[in-house]
Design an enzyme around this catalytic site. Sequence first.
Site, PDB file in Angstrom:
ATOM      1  N   ASN A  13      53.769 -58.455  44.970  1.00  0.00           N
ATOM      2  CA  ASN A  13      54.939 -57.997  46.109  1.00  0.00           C
ATOM      3  C   ASN A  13      53.342 -59.262  47.286  1.00  0.00           C
ATOM      4  OD1 ASN A  13      55.578 -56.122  48.056  1.00  0.00           O
ATOM      5  ND2 ASN A  13      56.219 -55.345  47.024  1.00  0.00           N
ATOM      6  N   HIS A  16      52.914 -57.745  52.491  1.00  0.00           N
ATOM      7  CA  HIS A  16      51.304 -56.924  53.173  1.00  0.00           C
ATOM      8  C   HIS A  16      51.015 -58.994  53.498  1.00  0.00           C
ATOM      9  CE1 HIS A  16      52.587 -53.337  53.314  1.00  0.00           C
ATOM     10  NE2 HIS A  16      52.418 -52.774  51.753  1.00  0.00           N
ATOM     11  N   HIS A  49      59.999 -57.290  50.342  1.00  0.00           N
ATOM     12  CA  HIS A  49      61.725 -56.428  50.975  1.00  0.00           C
ATOM     13  C   HIS A  49      61.528 -56.232  52.404  1.00  0.00           C
ATOM     14  CE1 HIS A  49      61.410 -51.443  51.415  1.00  0.00           C
ATOM     15  NE2 HIS A  49      62.342 -52.358  51.740  1.00  0.00           N
ATOM     16  N   ARG A  51      62.651 -54.580  55.073  1.00  0.00           N
ATOM     17  CA  ARG A  51      62.592 -53.681  55.226  1.00  0.00           C
ATOM     18  C   ARG A  51      64.666 -53.867  56.501  1.00  0.00           C
ATOM     19  NH1 ARG A  51      59.786 -49.056  53.758  1.00  0.00           N
ATOM     20  NH2 ARG A  51      60.935 -47.839  55.512  1.00  0.00           N
ATOM     21  N   ARG A  55      59.478 -54.946  59.453  1.00  0.00           N
ATOM     22  CA  ARG A  55      58.011 -54.888  59.587  1.00  0.00           C
ATOM     23  C   ARG A  55      57.344 -55.390  59.242  1.00  0.00           C
ATOM     24  NH1 ARG A  55      57.227 -48.720  57.134  1.00  0.00           N
ATOM     25  NH2 ARG A  55      58.477 -48.111  58.265  1.00  0.00           N
ATOM     26  N   GLU A  76      63.440 -56.928  47.371  1.00  0.00           N
ATOM     27  CA  GLU A  76      64.031 -55.000  47.842  1.00  0.00           C
ATOM     28  C   GLU A  76      64.752 -55.011  48.916  1.00  0.00           C
ATOM     29  OE1 GLU A  76      60.499 -53.238  47.328  1.00  0.00           O
ATOM     30  OE2 GLU A  76      59.377 -54.004  45.343  1.00  0.00           O
ATOM     31  N   THR A 107      57.602 -47.217  50.976  1.00  0.00           N
ATOM     32  CA  THR A 107      59.361 -46.366  50.118  1.00  0.00           C
ATOM     33  C   THR A 107      58.293 -45.209  49.091  1.00  0.00           C
ATOM     34  OG1 THR A 107      59.827 -48.425  49.365  1.00  0.00           O
ATOM     35  CG2 THR A 107      61.460 -46.771  48.467  1.00  0.00           C
ATOM     36  N   GLU A 157      64.065 -49.516  37.843  1.00  0.00           N
ATOM     37  CA  GLU A 157      62.548 -49.889  38.092  1.00  0.00           C
ATOM     38  C   GLU A 157      61.651 -48.152  38.409  1.00  0.00           C
ATOM     39  OE1 GLU A 157      60.581 -52.791  40.215  1.00  0.00           O
ATOM     40  OE2 GLU A 157      59.011 -51.260  41.294  1.00  0.00           O
ATOM     41  N   HIS A 205      54.790 -49.390  41.537  1.00  0.00           N
ATOM     42  CA  HIS A 205      54.377 -48.607  43.052  1.00  0.00           C
ATOM     43  C   HIS A 205      53.110 -47.813  43.042  1.00  0.00           C
ATOM     44  CE1 HIS A 205      54.378 -47.003  46.951  1.00  0.00           C
ATOM     45  NE2 HIS A 205      55.593 -47.325  47.223  1.00  0.00           N
TER      46      HIS A 205
HETATM   47  N1  PXP Z   1      58.502 -51.887  43.746  1.00  0.00           N
HETATM   48  C1  PXP Z   1      58.897 -51.227  44.485  1.00  0.00           C
HETATM   49  C2  PXP Z   1      60.372 -51.145  43.938  1.00  0.00           C
HETATM   50  C3  PXP Z   1      58.390 -50.983  45.762  1.00  0.00           C
HETATM   51  O1  PXP Z   1      58.916 -51.106  46.601  1.00  0.00           O
HETATM   52  C4  PXP Z   1      57.035 -51.327  46.330  1.00  0.00           C
HETATM   53  C5  PXP Z   1      56.618 -50.936  47.563  1.00  0.00           C
HETATM   54  O2  PXP Z   1      57.694 -51.763  48.559  1.00  0.00           O
HETATM   55  C6  PXP Z   1      56.745 -52.005  44.903  1.00  0.00           C
HETATM   56  C7  PXP Z   1      56.937 -51.876  43.712  1.00  0.00           C
HETATM   57  C8  PXP Z   1      54.805 -52.394  45.367  1.00  0.00           C
HETATM   58  O3  PXP Z   1      53.788 -51.442  45.034  1.00  0.00           O
HETATM   59  P1  PXP Z   1      52.411 -51.282  45.620  1.00  0.00           P
HETATM   60  O4  PXP Z   1      53.059 -52.193  47.293  1.00  0.00           O
HETATM   61  O5  PXP Z   1      52.320 -49.963  46.004  1.00  0.00           O
HETATM   62  O6  PXP Z   1      52.166 -51.745  44.294  1.00  0.00           O
END
Ligand code: PXP
Length: 256
Positions: A13, A16, A49, A51, A55, A76, A107, A157, A205
């Site tokens: 992901n 960030h 994601h 959003r 953001r 996402e 989330t 998930e 997550h």
């Molecule tokens: N899976 C989902 C559905 C999420 O919403 C997120 C956070 O955006 C992640 C995985 C990844 O989580 P993390 O950034 O904490 O590794």
Amino acid sequence: MTAMRNRVRLGVNIDHVATIRNARGGTHPRPLRAAHMAANAGADGLTIHLREDRRHISDEDVRQMVQDVKLPINLEMAATSEMLNIALRHKPHAACIVPERRQEVTTEGGLDVAGNQDYLKAYVAALQEAGIRVSLFIDPDPEQLEAAHAVNAPVVELHCGQYCEAALALTDTGLGGPLVEFELTRLKNAAALCNALDLECHAGHGLTFDTVSDVAAIPNIAELNIGHFLIGEAIFIGFEAAIHKMRTLIDKATQS
Ligand code: PXP
């Protein structure tokens, strides 16, 4: 003889990277560059994601990722009509439906599928008809899993944030061992129920180098989606090295 387990896929992901870019309002660091690096480092897919408040990932990022990145893109998104239109326009490989509240930092919990079955059944169908594989991001709760099955989602998930938080607290304070076991057992039971319901099981997550092994070792988990920790760790050891190390930990946990 025990059956060999399939390789657990690692979805990286890169939200960030966009968070850092947006902090200055410019173009650096580019999420697309991170996407290509992740692909070279062995990611099996990319997660972004979009959003509602934009953001981090922008609409233009989504367009570029789907167009330029060879890896499967997992978008996402909240279950809104705006996001449905965007998904149908860009047709990512997969869409993961997440709950979204504007004020939250990330989330915070899973989607309430059980409480929104009619709406989500139609929503899942609209995405699936466009050839987009749908997953629902849910807590490891049997009621939500049964509901995911009832709305014809092929994939769920599991939100492993509570397990990760408990494990981190145990490391930091030495307290909460039973809670860690409780949360891990919830994930294991949920993954077993996925198998019984013929749902493909993913998890994500809050995963880190310290928490990934126990989650990856759960039978039936086919994919892990990891972001924040990898981007943070990139500061210290580099993005590709962080992905390699995560990949190695996942492989070790699934081979033992
Ligand atoms: N899976 C989902 C559905 C999420 O919403 C997120 C956070 O955006 C992640 C995985 C990844 O989580 P993390 O950034 O904490 O590794």
